[in-house]
Motif scaffolding. Structure first.
Motif, PDB file in Angstrom:
ATOM      1  N   HIS A 273      -7.913   5.135   6.194  1.00  0.00           N
ATOM      2  CA  HIS A 273      -6.939   5.569   5.216  1.00  0.00           C
ATOM      3  C   HIS A 273      -7.488   6.766   4.476  1.00  0.00           C
ATOM      4  N   PRO A 274      -6.908   7.923   4.674  1.00  0.00           N
ATOM      5  CA  PRO A 274      -7.403   9.092   3.947  1.00  0.00           C
ATOM      6  C   PRO A 274      -7.162   8.922   2.467  1.00  0.00           C
ATOM      7  N   THR A 322      -5.532   0.703  -0.170  1.00  0.00           N
ATOM      8  CA  THR A 322      -5.100   1.623   0.868  1.00  0.00           C
ATOM      9  C   THR A 322      -4.050   2.604   0.375  1.00  0.00           C
ATOM     10  N   LEU A 323      -3.628   2.450  -0.876  1.00  0.00           N
ATOM     11  CA  LEU A 323      -2.687   3.385  -1.496  1.00  0.00           C
ATOM     12  C   LEU A 323      -1.349   3.450  -0.781  1.00  0.00           C
ATOM     13  N   VAL A 324      -0.984   2.398  -0.074  1.00  0.00           N
ATOM     14  CA  VAL A 324       0.357   2.369   0.495  1.00  0.00           C
ATOM     15  C   VAL A 324       1.308   2.049  -0.641  1.00  0.00           C
ATOM     16  N   ASN A 325       2.349   2.831  -0.755  1.00  0.00           N
ATOM     17  CA  ASN A 325       3.249   2.682  -1.886  1.00  0.00           C
ATOM     18  C   ASN A 325       4.488   1.908  -1.450  1.00  0.00           C
ATOM     19  N   GLU A 327       8.098   0.432  -2.214  1.00  0.00           N
ATOM     20  CA  GLU A 327       9.117   0.863  -3.164  1.00  0.00           C
ATOM     21  C   GLU A 327       9.705  -0.311  -3.919  1.00  0.00           C
ATOM     22  N   TRP A 362       2.644  -0.683   6.736  1.00  0.00           N
ATOM     23  CA  TRP A 362       1.760   0.487   6.763  1.00  0.00           C
ATOM     24  C   TRP A 362       2.369   1.706   6.116  1.00  0.00           C
ATOM     25  N   SER A 363       3.680   1.797   6.025  1.00  0.00           N
ATOM     26  CA  SER A 363       4.252   2.975   5.397  1.00  0.00           C
ATOM     27  C   SER A 363       4.878   2.658   4.054  1.00  0.00           C
TER      28      SER A 363
END
Lengths: 424, 266
Positions: A273-274, A322-325, A327, A362-363
């Protein structure tokens, strides 16, 4: 047509069986809607707090409600049919409520099956007790008294050497109760306030022959992970335990995440994860309470939902966000909620107020919204075998969300009851 | 590069606007530049579109929810914000309006802002003002998060000289550090002089939501909505629209006659 072609490919060896089943499952998963052929008749007179289908057979659904009642449903065999056999109604197999001797006096906040078989189930309630019930006789076998209201109980799905129930209570310490001996085995301390949710890791890590594995524990005020040892017969196994924290009554809390580092053996495939936020920075993870936790089935990721209405995905190995946002607009803040994930870790089902939203893991994008409950949804459970989602809410209902069954097929074949086909 | 789309849209629209009192920044229609492709581009354009407020001198800041409505993929926004924050291009601040509100300010703007505040405070009385220099040089450089602990703050400030309690209280009075409600040992970093604007932000949000909720079908075309002016907020309509769309309270839908804004139900 598409399905027949895929079946033929599988026969000829062009399509691997595993991939074939995954394709069917993911197509069914994306078609989930309020079931048009299955219904649970909920006997509860209070808000549903927890749902669980047993892990061994995937057949019995255990539900716990705020009126101190616990019910078990058979998910696969209905008790009666309606509308000419098209709709199957499932009544509860038995109901344990306040009239029962030794039953709970206040709301039951969580009910879980014994992971090895369905002979036992464990319930935790706001009357400060954890009861272990024998399913066949519906009698209380073991009883634990806790210092505060029990918010969640959990048993490890992998444990072969121990029968420990982790209890998250109002008290700051998490207690591990041993069913086999009837005593408290361990106490995990480190939180500053009540613990609202607890989960066992689904991957048993770092089995060692002897000695202790060093673990670095960072002080935190929110999410604590600790390794504990349970030694048994010359072999030391350690399981990771994750606990979360309830917010303080006044003001909003800013919480930090702690990382317990346990060196893992063997190569682990990790998604990179960048820009992963490291919790070593002591950045706050959830402003407020952590209301729900879920470990993915492969044991590599942890989902946490907070009363700041955020859902976060943590990488367990490195402890990073992982900073997956996801909603999420609003999540329930005062009660713990139960999240669900699909087995291949592609979808997360989150109760958001009156709806249940399915997110892509993941998104973070919303893939479906399930509207059907009249009041807040408290818990959801995903049945992997049939690709069905069961949700329970404060409106006392258990709703089933399944891929639609074509009515025309049923009409041609006749009633789906158990009938001999050679005698008319 | 990022000035080009803005100036072209400003140019075509300005000829059509007769009202000379209207701000130059509001002349470009929100419908045209609601979404951007890149986080940094979005940040820079939104910074340029920050409304000019008369009584308060404040450098432009952007709310995180505005970014979410401007760039399609939220995870990409989060990750790019994280890397920009680590490269010390911008800073994040937690606001006290609402649950998860964050303000983003470019580091140069922030330094300009606190310099203004420090200068104003220095004019009043001569009490240990070297703490301002220490704060800028040591604390801002090394502590990139939104909050800081008391011991860490003292240890970073003491790299400049001996730290006394009066130093910390000067920083709190200036508004760059705010004590956390939950934990007396922790402080939030804050943007000074932002109080009236935050009040206007909260009131403007309520006004906009009630404006739409009062209508029969709880919706309005974007073209008409963005021409309205909010009475309670010094920030303009476009600022509030981006913020509410990003936080999920309002929804945009495409219709044959343009974008329509609806109040989203849960």
């Amino acid at each position: 047509m598409h399905t027949w072609k895929q079946i033929r490919d599988r026969e000829f060896g062009n399509l691997r069986p595993h991939r074939f089943s995954n394709r069917i499952k993911s197509r069914r998963l994306s078609d989930l809607q309020l079931s048009n052929h299955k219904d649970f008749l909920s006997p509860h007179k209070g808000a549903l707090n927890s749902l669980q289908v047993d892990l061994t057979e995937g057949r019995y659904l255990l539900s716990a409600a705020a009126d101190a009642s616990v019910a078990v449903f058979d998910v696969q065999r209905p008790t009666e049919y309606e509308a000419g056999g098209l709709i199957s109604k499932h009544r509860c197999l038995f109901l344990v409520d306040k009239q029962h001797q030794l039953a709970h006096k206040y709301a039951v906040s969580s009910a879980v099956w014994y992971p090895v078989d369905t002979g036992l189930f464990i319930t935790g309630s706001f009357d400060h007790h954890i009861n272990v019930w024998d399913t066949n006789t519906t009698q209380v076998v073991v009883n634990f008294k806790m210092p505060g209201k029990v918010y969640r109980t959990a048993m490890s799905p992998l444990a072969t050497s121990h029968m420990l129930v982790a209890a998250a209570t109002e008290d700051v310490q998490v207690r591990l109760c041993d069913v086999a001996s009837g005593a408290f085995a361990h106490t995990l301390s480190g939180h500053r306030d009540g613990v609202m949710s607890v989960e066992w890791s689904t991957s048993n890590q770092s089995r060692t022959q002897l000695g202790r594995r060093p673990s670095v524990l960072k002080r935190s005020t929110m999410n604590k992970e600790s390794t504990f040892k349970s030694s048994s017969a010359g072999q030391t196994t350690s399981a990771k335990l994750r606990v979360a924290q309830k917010k303080l009554p006044n003001g909003n809390g800013s919480r930090q995440v702690v990382v317990g580092r346990v060196p893992a053996k063997g190569p682990i495939k990790q998604r990179l994860h960048p820009g992963m936020l490291s919790t070593q920075d002591r950045a706050t993870a959830h402003y407020g309470a952590v209301t729900g936790l879920k470990v993915t089935d492969d044991g590599m990721y942890l989902l946490s939902s907070g009363s700041d209405s955020r859902l976060r995905l943590w990488d367990i190995e490195s402890g990073c966000d992982t900073l997956v946002n996801f909603e999420t607009v609003r999540l329930q803040t005062n009660k713990p909620i139960q999240l669900a994930t699909s087995q291949d870790s592609t979808r997360v089902f989150v109760p958001c107020m009156r709806t249940v939203k399915a997110f892509d893991m993941w998104s973070g994008s919303t893939s479906a919204t399930f509207r059907g409950h009249y009041e807040c949804v408290n818990s959801c459970w995903f049945n992997e075998q049939d690709q069905e989602l069961y949700t329970g809410g404060s409106d006392r209902q258990i709703l089933v969300w399944s891929p639609p069954r074509l009515i025309s097929d049923e009409m041609e074949e006749g009633i789906a009851e158990d009938q001999d086909s050679w005698s008319n | 590069m990022d000035d080009l789309p803005e100036s072209s849209s400003k140019g075509t629209k300005r000829r059509r606007i007769d009202d000379s009192a209207a701000d130059a920044a509001t002349s470009s229609s929100l419908q045209d530049d609601l979404t951007f492709s890149d986080t940094l581009v979005a940040l820079q354009i939104m910074r340029a579109q920050f409304p000019h407020i008369d009584k308060v001198s404040i450098q432009p800041f952007i709310l995180k929810s505005q970014l979410y409505s401007s760039v399609k993929d939220r995870t990409q926004v989060d990750r790019e914000l994280e890397s920009l924050r680590r490269d010390k291009v911008l800073r994040l601040f937690k606001l006290n309006t609402g649950q998860d509100d964050h303000a983003i300010m470019f580091l140069d703007d922030y330094v300009k802002q606190i310099d203004q505040v420090f200068k104003r405070m220095e004019g009043k009385k001569e009490v240990e003002f070297e703490v301002f220099g220490w704060f800028k040089n040591y604390v801002l450089d090394s502590k990139l998060e939104t909050g800081i602990e008391h011991e860490e703050l003292c240890s970073l400030l003491s790299l400049g000289g001996k730290v006394k309690d009066s130093h910390i209280s000067i920083l709190i009075n200036a508004g760059v550090i705010i004590r956390q409600l939950i934990d007396p040992n922790m402080y939030w970093f804050a943007i000074p002089n932002i109080g009236t604007i935050l009040k206007g932000l909260a009131q403007g949000r309520n006004e906009l939501i009630s404006l739409l909720s009062r209508r029969r079908y709880k919706e309005m075309m974007l073209a008409t909505l963005e021409k309205k002016r909010l009475r309670m907020s010094p920030l303009d309509m476009r600022f509030h629209l981006r913020d509410l769309i990003g936080s999920g309270h309002l929804r945009t839908d495409h219709t044959p006659s343009g974008l329509i804004i609806r109040v989203s139900k849960d």
